[in-house]
Design a protein around this motif. Sequence first.
Motif, PDB file in Angstrom:
ATOM      1  N   ALA A  52      34.888  -6.359 -27.259  1.00  0.00           N
ATOM      2  CA  ALA A  52      34.638  -7.748 -27.632  1.00  0.00           C
ATOM      3  C   ALA A  52      35.004  -8.734 -26.520  1.00  0.00           C
ATOM      4  N   VAL A  53      36.000  -8.394 -25.710  1.00  0.00           N
ATOM      5  CA  VAL A  53      36.444  -9.319 -24.667  1.00  0.00           C
ATOM      6  C   VAL A  53      35.913  -8.957 -23.279  1.00  0.00           C
ATOM      7  N   LEU A  54      35.250  -7.803 -23.166  1.00  0.00           N
ATOM      8  CA  LEU A  54      34.737  -7.377 -21.859  1.00  0.00           C
ATOM      9  C   LEU A  54      33.753  -8.365 -21.236  1.00  0.00           C
ATOM     10  N   PRO A  55      32.794  -8.940 -21.969  1.00  0.00           N
ATOM     11  CA  PRO A  55      31.874  -9.881 -21.331  1.00  0.00           C
ATOM     12  C   PRO A  55      32.579 -11.078 -20.681  1.00  0.00           C
ATOM     13  N   ALA A  56      33.598 -11.604 -21.329  1.00  0.00           N
ATOM     14  CA  ALA A  56      34.342 -12.732 -20.744  1.00  0.00           C
ATOM     15  C   ALA A  56      35.103 -12.290 -19.497  1.00  0.00           C
ATOM     16  N   TRP A  57      35.666 -11.082 -19.523  1.00  0.00           N
ATOM     17  CA  TRP A  57      36.402 -10.560 -18.358  1.00  0.00           C
ATOM     18  C   TRP A  57      35.455 -10.366 -17.177  1.00  0.00           C
ATOM     19  N   VAL A  58      34.288  -9.802 -17.430  1.00  0.00           N
ATOM     20  CA  VAL A  58      33.306  -9.566 -16.372  1.00  0.00           C
ATOM     21  C   VAL A  58      32.831 -10.891 -15.772  1.00  0.00           C
ATOM     22  N   ALA A  59      32.722 -11.925 -16.593  1.00  0.00           N
ATOM     23  CA  ALA A  59      32.257 -13.238 -16.130  1.00  0.00           C
ATOM     24  C   ALA A  59      33.338 -14.013 -15.377  1.00  0.00           C
ATOM     25  N   THR A  60      34.572 -13.522 -15.410  1.00  0.00           N
ATOM     26  CA  THR A  60      35.682 -14.181 -14.723  1.00  0.00           C
ATOM     27  C   THR A  60      35.673 -13.797 -13.249  1.00  0.00           C
ATOM     28  N   SER A  61      35.935 -14.771 -12.390  1.00  0.00           N
ATOM     29  CA  SER A  61      35.935 -14.496 -10.946  1.00  0.00           C
ATOM     30  C   SER A  61      37.006 -13.474 -10.587  1.00  0.00           C
ATOM     31  N   SER A  62      36.780 -12.775  -9.489  1.00  0.00           N
ATOM     32  CA  SER A  62      37.769 -11.777  -9.056  1.00  0.00           C
ATOM     33  C   SER A  62      39.095 -12.447  -8.701  1.00  0.00           C
ATOM     34  N   ALA A  63      39.054 -13.670  -8.184  1.00  0.00           N
ATOM     35  CA  ALA A  63      40.299 -14.380  -7.861  1.00  0.00           C
ATOM     36  C   ALA A  63      41.106 -14.651  -9.130  1.00  0.00           C
ATOM     37  N   LYS A  64      40.442 -15.105 -10.182  1.00  0.00           N
ATOM     38  CA  LYS A  64      41.134 -15.380 -11.447  1.00  0.00           C
ATOM     39  C   LYS A  64      41.638 -14.079 -12.079  1.00  0.00           C
ATOM     40  N   ARG A  65      40.849 -13.008 -12.015  1.00  0.00           N
ATOM     41  CA  ARG A  65      41.304 -11.723 -12.556  1.00  0.00           C
ATOM     42  C   ARG A  65      42.549 -11.247 -11.816  1.00  0.00           C
ATOM     43  N   SER A  66      42.589 -11.481 -10.511  1.00  0.00           N
ATOM     44  CA  SER A  66      43.770 -11.100  -9.727  1.00  0.00           C
ATOM     45  C   SER A  66      45.008 -11.844 -10.210  1.00  0.00           C
ATOM     46  N   VAL A  67      44.862 -13.143 -10.478  1.00  0.00           N
ATOM     47  CA  VAL A  67      45.986 -13.941 -10.975  1.00  0.00           C
ATOM     48  C   VAL A  67      46.449 -13.411 -12.329  1.00  0.00           C
ATOM     49  N   VAL A  68      45.504 -13.091 -13.203  1.00  0.00           N
ATOM     50  CA  VAL A  68      45.856 -12.555 -14.523  1.00  0.00           C
ATOM     51  C   VAL A  68      46.638 -11.262 -14.375  1.00  0.00           C
ATOM     52  N   MET A  69      46.189 -10.374 -13.502  1.00  0.00           N
ATOM     53  CA  MET A  69      46.874  -9.089 -13.331  1.00  0.00           C
ATOM     54  C   MET A  69      48.262  -9.277 -12.724  1.00  0.00           C
TER      55      MET A  69
END
Length: 82
Positions: A52-69
Amino acid sequence: MKSSAHTRANAAWSGTSEYRCDICNPATGQVTGKVPMSSKLDADLAVASAPAVLPAWVATSSAKRSVVMIDLACTDGGSRTL
């Protein structure tokens, strides 16, 4: 003392386990908080909610995903920006 929670489907969630683990400052050994342990049910629910949350994660920039991790790796629960 700080307390942490699980995150599931982009929301804080207390989980189903009654067990908690200490968060320790590695430099001093001082206990600074508690974090809930995960049960098998917690893991099963997280896996079930992932599609359910994968589409939003995929649409998130790699820079923002890095910050989240990085934020997830921070034991103090603090938010960091790059």
